[in-house]
Write an enzyme that holds these catalytic residues in place. Structure first.
Site, PDB file in Angstrom:
ATOM      1  N   SER A  97       0.827  -1.204   0.000  1.00 16.90           N
ATOM      2  CA  SER A  97       0.000   0.000   0.000  1.00 16.90           C
ATOM      3  C   SER A  97       0.867   1.262   0.000  1.00 16.90           C
ATOM      4  O   SER A  97       1.573   1.509  -0.974  1.00 16.90           O
ATOM      5  CB  SER A  97      -0.964  -0.059   1.190  1.00 16.90           C
ATOM      6  N   ASN A 121      -0.612  -4.604  -3.202  1.00 15.09           N
ATOM      7  CA  ASN A 121      -1.778  -3.743  -3.016  1.00 15.09           C
ATOM      8  C   ASN A 121      -1.412  -2.284  -3.234  1.00 15.09           C
ATOM      9  O   ASN A 121      -1.773  -1.397  -2.454  1.00 15.09           O
ATOM     10  CB  ASN A 121      -2.391  -3.956  -1.630  1.00 15.09           C
ATOM     11  N   HIS A 242      -7.470  -6.101   0.658  1.00 10.94           N
ATOM     12  CA  HIS A 242      -6.317  -5.219   0.804  1.00 10.94           C
ATOM     13  C   HIS A 242      -5.224  -5.785   1.694  1.00 10.94           C
ATOM     14  O   HIS A 242      -4.049  -5.463   1.500  1.00 10.94           O
ATOM     15  CB  HIS A 242      -6.787  -3.864   1.354  1.00 10.94           C
TER      16      HIS A 242
END
Length: 279
Positions: A97, A121, A242
């Site tokens: 992320s 992700n 996620h």
């Protein structure tokens, strides 16, 4: 995997990290609001072949925050300094992320430091609606308040309250320094296209991995990142969202293990065939 601190440098304060194993270095960068403990399954599995170091990002865990005005390139500079402080000249680098944005930025701006890069992700060229939504969340966090349950529902899905992994992630979110979280989230909100034009210059193996249920770090984004890099490969994990490195650790660890064996020489490897290095 004890939490350890690198001494402060002229550029940054103390940096927290967890480390395990011996061998070639693999550095892991977690997502916004998380901490190095979020990489526990990867530390356990990949330390059998590598020296694995999971860093606490600035303002997370026990790492000192960056100034409130910091943007994504400041986090990239911080990551380069952390790798130097660890004593490494060149590393394999994986980020999740927000950590994926930092890892991609470092791969574009400091290719001398990166042997290969994995973006888990990751976000890439959000559309206008998605960018507005994440900027609104950043603005709310910047006011000093945020709702823990809302991101958990986004990451795990509604009705996942009994999930033990969700409980661990919730605890990390509640423990994060709010100022450090706000700074990182602002950089995350504005950073998805900061280095996007440079993916063609990433001349090392690039793995872009996400879950097919991740509505923000989408499979389309992973495919686009892989297509933009000369040695890019996309892996989509079905049935996961996620927090795929925690919810599907066996599949993620297998993909990372394959990536760690991928030849780092562009001239002797095929992007399409993912040729492994020969002894």
């Amino acid at each position: 995997m004890m939490l350890t601190t690198l001494p402060p440098s002229e550029q940054s304060g103390p940096i927290g990290y967890r480390a395990a194993g011996t061998g070639a270095p693999l550095v892991l960068l977690h997502g916004v609001g998380m901490q190095s403990a979020a990489w526990a399954p990867q530390l356990a599995a990949l330390s059998s072949s590598h020296r694995v170091i999971a860093l606490d990002l600035p303002g997370h865990g026990i790492s000192s925050p960056l100034p409130a005005s910091s943007e994504l390139p400041d986090f990239v500079v911080w990551a380069a300094e952390a790798i130097g402080a660890l004593g490494f000249d060149r590393v394999s680098l994986a980020g999740h992320s927000m950590g994926a944005l930092v890892a991609a930025g470092l791969s574009v701006s400091r290719p001398d430091l990166v042997e290969r890069v994995a973006l888990l992700n990751g976000v890439f060229r959000r559309d206008a609606a998605a960018r507005d939504a994440v900027k609104a969340r950043a603005a709310q966090i910047g006011t000093g308040t945020f709702d823990v349950e809302t991101p958990l529902d986004r990451w795990f899905g509604a009705g996942s309250e009994s999930c033990g992994i969700r409980a661990s992630v919730a605890a990390w979110l509640r423990a994060v320094d709010l100022g450090g979280y706000a700074t990182a989230y602002s950089a995350f909100a504005c950073g998805d296209d900061c280095y996007a034009d440079g993916f063609g210059r990433i001349r090392c193996p690039l793995l872009a991995l996400t879950g097919d249920l991740d509505l923000n770090s989408t499979p389309a984004m992973s495919h686009a990142m892989a297509a933009a890099a000369p040695m890019g490969q996309a892996v989509i994990v079905e049935g996961h969202g996620h927090m795929v490195n925690l919810t599907a650790p066996e599949k993620v660890n297998a993909a990372l293990a394959d990536w760690l064996e991928t030849c780092s020489k562009l001239e002797t490897c095929s992007k399409r065939e993912n040729v492994a290095c020969q002894p």
